[in-house]
Design a protein around this motif. Sequence first.
Motif, short mmCIF file in Angstrom:
data_model
loop_
_atom_site.label_atom_id
_atom_site.label_comp_id
_atom_site.label_asym_id
_atom_site.label_seq_id
_atom_site.Cartn_x
_atom_site.Cartn_y
_atom_site.Cartn_z
N GLU A 154 87.19 39.98 69.97
CA GLU A 154 87.85 41.02 70.74
C GLU A 154 87.31 42.41 70.40
N THR A 155 86.80 42.54 69.18
CA THR A 155 86.24 43.82 68.73
C THR A 155 84.88 43.57 68.08
N VAL A 156 83.88 44.34 68.48
CA VAL A 156 82.55 44.26 67.90
C VAL A 156 82.19 45.63 67.34
N ILE A 157 81.78 45.69 66.08
CA ILE A 157 81.33 46.94 65.47
C ILE A 157 79.81 46.91 65.38
N TRP A 158 79.19 47.85 66.04
CA TRP A 158 77.72 47.91 66.04
C TRP A 158 77.26 48.81 64.89
N ALA A 159 76.49 48.25 63.97
CA ALA A 159 76.00 48.99 62.80
C ALA A 159 74.52 48.72 62.60
#
Length: 310
Positions: A154-159
Amino acid sequence: MRLVIIGAGFAGMYAAARLRDINGASPEELEIALVAPEPALVVRPRLYEPKPETLTAPLVDVLKAIDVVYVQGSAETVNTKSRMVEIFSAKGAKKNLSYDRLVSTIAPDMGAGPRLLIEDALNKLGVETRLGAGVAALDKSGVTLSDGERIEAETVIWAAGIRAAPLTAQIPAERDNFGRLLVDRDLRVPGVAGVFATGDAARAACDDLGNYAPMSCQHATRMGAFAGHNAAAELLGVPAKPYHQKAYVTCLDLGEAGALFMRGWKRKVEMVGDVAKKTKQEINTVWIYRPRAERAAALASADPERVTDL
């Protein structure tokens, strides 16, 4: 004469402080203008902490103490032929600022040594990893990896790292794959008169061994001091100082698992756990914090040979 600095990050702050300390130049003889949307230093290495919107350090008093003019706005275009920077305010008002010299200041691989320690910390924290695979696709319901695996989320953190500001593309010079301008040892942009690049805007050699400055605050502060010195030195007719930076440390916060402190380009592990965690907190709150708003202290902090002397 006017020297314009674009950006109020670590490199811009130390460039400004160093510029005013060259050869005793007065504000009437050498005007220094710093262009940024806000007169504040965003302490970027701390943005993983709670309440990241509070992690800024005001610069107004520091800039006043060293006679640097703050110009509020974003630099949108740079014309290196006419030596002019076009600046837009938050409300859309346009201003042109001429310059005699311009200084643009606009997750490393940890290597094999500390990797086992990092993997162990992630395992203890319940973090799963996928090594040897990249991101092939990203949509509203998750991620598809290059090996075909699908991860619903549901949530993707792009790093995935950072690049130089798009403004560097307006300077007619060579750039690397990150958009950084190639510079010489004095941090000049070859072939473009009057322009210096530093911090995240520059691909600069740290030594003669093939090591180049990564996009980090410890390199940006020192590069800023050298760029500031050399830009002013060129105008005032005093010797330049070639940028060099032998020391390099990496301190990685591992959350509840503590931290990891490494030294050198091969990242030799020197501290782990709570001891490294304490050092990381000191780095974030003391070592990289802006100088005091006192003229002598601010100017002394930007001595190129002493900045980030680890």
